[in-house]
Scaffold this active site. Sequence first.
Site, PDB file in Angstrom:
ATOM      1  N   TRP A  75       0.826  -1.212   0.000  1.00 46.42           N
ATOM      2  CA  TRP A  75       0.000   0.000   0.000  1.00 46.42           C
ATOM      3  C   TRP A  75       0.854   1.254   0.000  1.00 46.42           C
ATOM      4  CZ3 TRP A  75      -4.288  -0.320  -2.226  1.00 46.42           C
ATOM      5  CH2 TRP A  75      -4.990  -1.520  -2.187  1.00 46.42           C
ATOM      6  N   ASP A 111      -1.946   6.966   6.088  1.00 44.74           N
ATOM      7  CA  ASP A 111      -2.976   6.072   5.565  1.00 44.74           C
ATOM      8  C   ASP A 111      -3.356   5.108   6.696  1.00 44.74           C
ATOM      9  OD1 ASP A 111      -4.509   4.138   4.358  1.00 44.74           O
ATOM     10  OD2 ASP A 111      -3.090   3.694   2.737  1.00 44.74           O
ATOM     11  N   LYS A 164     -13.166  -1.488   6.163  1.00 54.61           N
ATOM     12  CA  LYS A 164     -12.515  -2.505   7.005  1.00 54.61           C
ATOM     13  C   LYS A 164     -13.034  -2.411   8.443  1.00 54.61           C
ATOM     14  CE  LYS A 164      -8.788  -1.802   3.822  1.00 54.61           C
ATOM     15  NZ  LYS A 164      -8.866  -3.039   3.037  1.00 54.61           N
TER      16      LYS A 164
HETATM   17  C1  LIG Z   1      -3.714   0.327   3.702  1.00 52.15           C
HETATM   18  C2  LIG Z   1      -4.592   0.533   2.508  1.00 52.15           C
HETATM   19  N1  LIG Z   1      -4.509   1.678   1.811  1.00 52.15           N
HETATM   20  C3  LIG Z   1      -5.266   1.918   0.739  1.00 52.15           C
HETATM   21  C4  LIG Z   1      -6.174   0.989   0.283  1.00 52.15           C
HETATM   22  C5  LIG Z   1      -6.993   1.294  -0.936  1.00 52.15           C
HETATM   23  O1  LIG Z   1      -8.266   1.560  -0.540  1.00 52.15           O
HETATM   24  P1  LIG Z   1      -9.470   1.782  -1.568  1.00 52.15           P
HETATM   25  O2  LIG Z   1      -9.732   0.472  -2.213  1.00 52.15           O
HETATM   26  O3  LIG Z   1     -10.556   2.235  -0.645  1.00 52.15           O
HETATM   27  O4  LIG Z   1      -9.058   2.815  -2.529  1.00 52.15           O
HETATM   28  C6  LIG Z   1      -6.331  -0.215   0.975  1.00 52.15           C
HETATM   29  C7  LIG Z   1      -7.312  -1.218   0.508  1.00 52.15           C
HETATM   30  O5  LIG Z   1      -7.336  -2.356   0.901  1.00 52.15           O
HETATM   31  C8  LIG Z   1      -5.505  -0.445   2.106  1.00 52.15           C
HETATM   32  O6  LIG Z   1      -5.606  -1.596   2.783  1.00 52.15           O
END
Ligand SMILES: Cc1ncc(COP(=O)(O)O)c(C=O)c1O
Length: 360
Positions: free
Chosen positions: A102, A172, A196
């Site tokens: 991520w 994040d 989540k």
């Molecule tokens: C730590 C993290 N950041 C960003 C995201 C991306 O999120 P989204 O699918 O809501 O754009 C996720 C998705 O699983 C994630 O776990």
Amino acid sequence: MARVFNFSAGPATLPEEVLRQAAEEMLDWGGTGQSVMEMSHRGKDFLSIAAAAEADLRELLGVPDYYRVLFLQGGASLQFEMIPMNLLRGRATADYVNTGEWAKKAIKAARGLADVHVAATSEDRSFTYVPAQADWELSTGAAYVHYTANETIGGVEYGWVPQTGDVPLVCDMSSNIVSRPVELTRYGLIYAGAQKNIGPAGLTIVVIRDDLIGVGDPVPPAMLDYATHAKADSMYNTPPTYAIYIAGLVFKRLLATGGLAGAEQRNLAKAGLLYDYLDRSDFYANPVEPADRSRMNVPFTLADSALDADFLAGAAERGLVQLKGHRSVGGMRASLYNAMPIEGVQALVDYLTEFATAKG
Ligand SMILES: Cc1ncc(COP(=O)(O)O)c(C=O)c1O
């Protein structure tokens, strides 16, 4: 059919009590004769739902009045782009810490918009730890420092908050928001997709300090400018109304069960139960540095990956679902978000024991 224990990394399991309340209120919310889904987002009923959700989230996170809470859309992925667009403030460089899949996505998105400096990375050991702050090389004049509090795929979580002096810290928190108390004033901006720990997909939470709003240079397009959403109380366009309503129910329930300190105690107990078992077993393994192991997402492998399909089939028969690891790492992953009861983790440990005894 009985409800399963759902270990999905997201969208993820929600508190059964919340789902039951939503079901009860489905056709008639508060005597209005309509579902929340059917309400105007500008009517007084929905405005009261959104205001309560915001107030409760503020209480949970301890948000001071010089921060704004925004209910946006586009997922955390859109934040990967909105952050550089809004926070560079005419500067060129932004610092990022690379701890896995991520963080890499955030870095890749920002590269198109900023001069990204990777201040630290754990790539040397396959992203199985958090680089110590002493090893970070922050750049002078960076517009902000970005990190990923919990790597959902790698199962690596910070147990500490980085020090960045006057440089705004951006985080994040998609996969660990509201799972533990947070020192909010250490941050310039935090963000998280809701799917989540908070509620249905489609809602993205941003908490941003006032001085970082409306300072994009050049000014971003309206929908990508935090100022637009702050000015309009997150109602510039139609917000994800039903997702906000469910999030509000989840926040109320968290407040009624000991707030984030209560959530942390429960999460420590659940993660402890699973890691203790994995560590005692010769059949399963988790590659993450113990101090940096995630309380939310626990990846593990079996002694022989040829047994993976068998393992998953047996788990599903016992109502333990979504245990398959992310395609990029393989193996298994058990996500233990707030709404996973300890009974689910105990059922998983019982199954892990049974499977290892039969096949080990
Ligand atoms: C730590 C993290 N950041 C960003 C995201 C991306 O999120 P989204 O699918 O809501 O754009 C996720 C998705 O699983 C994630 O776990």
